[in-house]
Scaffold this motif. Structure first.
Motif, PDB file in Angstrom:
ATOM      1  N   VAL A 259      22.967  94.753   8.792  1.00  0.00           N
ATOM      2  CA  VAL A 259      22.386  93.427   8.953  1.00  0.00           C
ATOM      3  C   VAL A 259      23.048  92.456   7.979  1.00  0.00           C
ATOM      4  CG1 VAL A 259      20.266  92.071   8.857  1.00  0.00           C
ATOM      5  CG2 VAL A 259      20.193  94.443   9.662  1.00  0.00           C
ATOM      6  N   SER A 260      23.349  91.258   8.453  1.00  0.00           N
ATOM      7  CA  SER A 260      23.990  90.255   7.610  1.00  0.00           C
ATOM      8  C   SER A 260      23.137  89.940   6.394  1.00  0.00           C
ATOM      9  CB  SER A 260      24.218  88.976   8.415  1.00  0.00           C
ATOM     10  OG  SER A 260      24.636  87.926   7.567  1.00  0.00           O
ATOM     11  N   ARG A 261      23.793  89.785   5.246  1.00  0.00           N
ATOM     12  CA  ARG A 261      23.114  89.358   4.016  1.00  0.00           C
ATOM     13  C   ARG A 261      23.221  87.850   3.832  1.00  0.00           C
ATOM     14  NH1 ARG A 261      21.919  94.562   4.991  1.00  0.00           N
ATOM     15  NH2 ARG A 261      21.396  95.745   3.098  1.00  0.00           N
ATOM     16  N   ASP A 262      23.632  87.145   4.864  1.00  0.00           N
ATOM     17  CA  ASP A 262      23.720  85.691   4.805  1.00  0.00           C
ATOM     18  C   ASP A 262      22.315  85.095   4.933  1.00  0.00           C
ATOM     19  OD1 ASP A 262      24.832  83.218   4.568  1.00  0.00           O
ATOM     20  OD2 ASP A 262      26.093  83.346   6.352  1.00  0.00           O
ATOM     21  N   TYR A 263      22.213  83.790   4.912  1.00  0.00           N
ATOM     22  CA  TYR A 263      20.915  83.133   4.981  1.00  0.00           C
ATOM     23  C   TYR A 263      20.971  81.965   5.961  1.00  0.00           C
ATOM     24  CZ  TYR A 263      22.911  79.302   2.258  1.00  0.00           C
ATOM     25  OH  TYR A 263      23.686  78.243   1.863  1.00  0.00           O
ATOM     26  N   ARG A 264      19.793  81.496   6.341  1.00  0.00           N
ATOM     27  CA  ARG A 264      19.700  80.272   7.131  1.00  0.00           C
ATOM     28  C   ARG A 264      18.407  79.561   6.730  1.00  0.00           C
ATOM     29  NH1 ARG A 264      17.654  84.113  10.928  1.00  0.00           N
ATOM     30  NH2 ARG A 264      15.725  83.392  11.963  1.00  0.00           N
ATOM     31  N   ILE A 265      18.301  78.279   7.100  1.00  0.00           N
ATOM     32  CA  ILE A 265      17.119  77.478   6.784  1.00  0.00           C
ATOM     33  C   ILE A 265      16.466  77.044   8.080  1.00  0.00           C
ATOM     34  CG2 ILE A 265      16.284  75.385   5.639  1.00  0.00           C
ATOM     35  CD1 ILE A 265      18.837  75.586   3.847  1.00  0.00           C
ATOM     36  N   GLU A 266      15.215  77.432   8.275  1.00  0.00           N
ATOM     37  CA  GLU A 266      14.456  77.078   9.472  1.00  0.00           C
ATOM     38  C   GLU A 266      13.586  75.854   9.161  1.00  0.00           C
ATOM     39  OE1 GLU A 266      14.509  78.288  12.454  1.00  0.00           O
ATOM     40  OE2 GLU A 266      15.623  80.183  12.258  1.00  0.00           O
ATOM     41  N   ARG A 267      13.538  74.927  10.122  1.00  0.00           N
ATOM     42  CA  ARG A 267      12.812  73.668   9.917  1.00  0.00           C
ATOM     43  C   ARG A 267      11.717  73.504  10.961  1.00  0.00           C
ATOM     44  NH1 ARG A 267      15.642  67.637   9.786  1.00  0.00           N
ATOM     45  NH2 ARG A 267      13.721  66.418  10.040  1.00  0.00           N
ATOM     46  N   ALA A 268      10.535  73.034  10.532  1.00  0.00           N
ATOM     47  CA  ALA A 268       9.422  72.793  11.457  1.00  0.00           C
ATOM     48  C   ALA A 268       8.614  71.599  10.962  1.00  0.00           C
ATOM     49  CB  ALA A 268       8.530  74.020  11.553  1.00  0.00           C
ATOM     50  N   ASP A 269       8.096  70.796  11.915  1.00  0.00           N
ATOM     51  CA  ASP A 269       7.210  69.694  11.563  1.00  0.00           C
ATOM     52  C   ASP A 269       5.788  70.216  11.410  1.00  0.00           C
ATOM     53  OD1 ASP A 269       9.272  67.812  11.654  1.00  0.00           O
ATOM     54  OD2 ASP A 269       9.032  67.572  13.835  1.00  0.00           O
ATOM     55  N   VAL A 270       5.009  69.548  10.581  1.00  0.00           N
ATOM     56  CA  VAL A 270       3.632  69.962  10.315  1.00  0.00           C
ATOM     57  C   VAL A 270       2.692  69.004  11.039  1.00  0.00           C
ATOM     58  CG1 VAL A 270       1.880  70.354   8.536  1.00  0.00           C
ATOM     59  CG2 VAL A 270       4.290  70.911   8.082  1.00  0.00           C
ATOM     60  N   ALA A 271       2.066  69.504  12.131  1.00  0.00           N
ATOM     61  CA  ALA A 271       1.214  68.651  12.952  1.00  0.00           C
ATOM     62  C   ALA A 271      -0.013  68.171  12.185  1.00  0.00           C
ATOM     63  CB  ALA A 271       0.780  69.410  14.216  1.00  0.00           C
ATOM     64  N   GLU A 272      -0.551  69.005  11.302  1.00  0.00           N
ATOM     65  CA  GLU A 272      -1.760  68.634  10.563  1.00  0.00           C
ATOM     66  C   GLU A 272      -1.531  67.464   9.620  1.00  0.00           C
ATOM     67  OE1 GLU A 272      -1.830  73.213  10.833  1.00  0.00           O
ATOM     68  OE2 GLU A 272      -0.376  71.574  10.711  1.00  0.00           O
ATOM     69  N   ARG A 273      -0.288  67.266   9.243  1.00  0.00           N
ATOM     70  CA  ARG A 273       0.028  66.185   8.309  1.00  0.00           C
ATOM     71  C   ARG A 273       1.320  65.515   8.775  1.00  0.00           C
ATOM     72  NH1 ARG A 273       2.022  64.934   2.975  1.00  0.00           N
ATOM     73  NH2 ARG A 273       0.490  63.669   1.848  1.00  0.00           N
ATOM     74  N   PRO A 274       1.239  64.577   9.720  1.00  0.00           N
ATOM     75  CA  PRO A 274       2.437  63.943  10.272  1.00  0.00           C
ATOM     76  C   PRO A 274       3.348  63.401   9.176  1.00  0.00           C
ATOM     77  CG  PRO A 274       0.491  63.283  11.503  1.00  0.00           C
ATOM     78  CD  PRO A 274      -0.003  64.052  10.316  1.00  0.00           C
ATOM     79  N   GLY A 275       4.630  63.637   9.369  1.00  0.00           N
ATOM     80  CA  GLY A 275       5.608  63.205   8.388  1.00  0.00           C
ATOM     81  C   GLY A 275       5.979  64.279   7.384  1.00  0.00           C
TER      82      GLY A 275
END
Length: 427
Positions: A225-241
């Motif tokens: 398995v790769s030892r590299d990394y990535r960054i996942e992004r998600a918006d937070v509906a409970e607190r817009p912005g």
């Protein structure tokens, strides 16, 4: 890659005869060895502390909270719980970053986000008090491919020999512990490299296990398995912005690069620009660290008047140049060595407690010192440590007893160390 422009010697390849001349206990069936030089990290917990201290020193706006856990998301921000007092409160932020490693999915679940990013694998190790094996390594990390294709190691460290590691699937809802099957595996790999050296369980002074924060890998074998990394992004509906970033993957080897990348992502979301790069920036006690023998002698001479040069050398090795702050606090009078471990003093343990965010006795035993790792703990020493830490933190007798009992449970359940009470003398 590890030569860093020539700052370390070139690698060497040796045939069987030359290899056995240098390390005569090696398996005589070997064909060749390769020797190369690289960086090593002896105390990852201490490196993490230095990074924390550097962050707090970066400006009066910096904050850090220990023993704090995220328990939810709401319109006012992240709901957190103080694991010491049980109190809950909200932290408001435009960007929330989840860097909880192999626990990333569990943390997101607490925040109301079901993710399946992670597929961490467990890596266990044992630490042996084994002078013959220690001598056989010649002071070198023996790094090799075992018969099953795994890359494993036999590593002289702190006067002991660390043997590892495994690569097993693990459920993060369960504690990671080193199993008896893994111990058998380690004994087998020692026999593979040093067939004339016997090892047994009586020589194990410590066991530990961690989980690599690998990405989910489904049918891929853990070792590939790769030892590299990535960054996942998600918006937070409970607190817009508000944006939630989750770091998936990564390792100590690349932590500075991925941290800067992650910080740049945060700055971009906030519409800010980086004010300073961390590239080439010394960490903690690495700042001003003497890099030549002469410079080391000068540093030790300049700080050895109050504690003695041998002690100054020891503290420099342990804390880097941060040792100067400890020396300044203890040089007014003689230090009192711990009753059962003269490598540490009562004053040093008190300094650690005051300045390194200690909350529990286990913080000192496992994450601020090498006392557990090297097998140096005794019941009397654990009681003495509880007294020193308790004096600093205001523990009463019941609290000290509870901290000792809790630490002993962790030692037994997670690290395979059972501290037997000394037998009473009966007339």
């Amino acid at each position: 890659f590890s030569r860093d422009g020539g700052s370390v010697p070139r690698h060497r390849f040796l045939g069987r005869k030359a290899s056995l001349a240098e390390l005569p206990a090696l398996n005589p069936a070997l064909k060749y060895t390769a020797t190369y030089y690289d960086a090593s990290m002896h105390d990852p917990e201490r490196l993490a502390l230095d990074v924390l201290h550097d962050g707090l020193a970066a400006g009066s706006h910096a904050r850090a909270a220990n023993h704090l856990e995220a328990v939810g998301f709401g319109p006012r921000g992240v709901r957190v719980r103080d694991a010491v007092t049980g109190r809950e409160f909200d932290l408001a932020a435009d960007v929330v970053v989840n860097t909880s490693g192999p626990w990333t999915d569990l943390t997101n679940a607490q925040l109301g986000r079901e993710t399946r990013f992670m597929g961490g694998t467990k890596g266990s190790h044992i630490v042996l008090d084994h002078p013959e094996l220690l001598e056989a390594t010649g002071g070198r990390e023996i790094f090799f491919e075992h018969e099953d294709g795994r890359i494993v190691l036999i590593y002289p460290l702190k006067g002991r020999v660390m043997v590892g590691t495994t690569d097993l699937e693990h459920d993060m809802r369960e504690p990671a512990v080193c199993t008896e099957d893994e111990v058998d595996y380690f004994f087998d790999l020692v026999a593979h490299v040093f067939p004339g050296i016997a090892v047994d369980r009586s020589q194990i002074v410590y066991r530990f296990s961690g989980v690599r924060p690998l990405p989910r890998h489904d049918d891929t074998q853990p070792g590939f398995v790769s030892r590299d990394y990535r960054i996942e992004r998600a918006d937070v509906a409970e607190r817009p912005g508000t944006t939630l970033l989750s770091l998936v993957g990564g390792k100590w080897t690349t932590f500075r690069a991925l941290a800067e990348h992650l910080a740049d992502e945060v700055l971009g979301l906030l519409g800010r620009e980086r004010a300073r790069s961390t590239e080439g920036l010394p960490i903690g006690g690495g700042a001003g660290y003497p890099t030549t023998d002469d410079a080391r002698l000068v540093w030790v001479a300049g700080h050895g008047d109050g504690v003695g040069r041998e002690r100054a050398e020891q503290l420099l090795e342990r804390y880097g140049t941060r040792a100067a702050a400890l020396i300044a606090e203890v040089e007014g009078g003689p230090e009192t060595p711990l009753a059962d471990h003269d490598a540490y003093s009562r004053e040093e343990i008190a300094w650690i407690t005051r300045h390194e965010r200690v909350v529990h006795l286990a913080d000192v035993v496992f994450r601020r010192t090498s006392l557990a790792f090297t097998g140096g703990l005794t019941p009397r020493l654990l009681d003495e440590l509880a007294d020193v830490v308790g004096d600093e933190l205001g523990w009463d007798a019941a609290a000290r007893r509870a901290e000792v009992d809790a630490t002993r449970r962790v030692l037994a359940e997670r690290h395979g160390v059972v501290l037997d009470e000394p037998a009473s003398l009966v007339e």
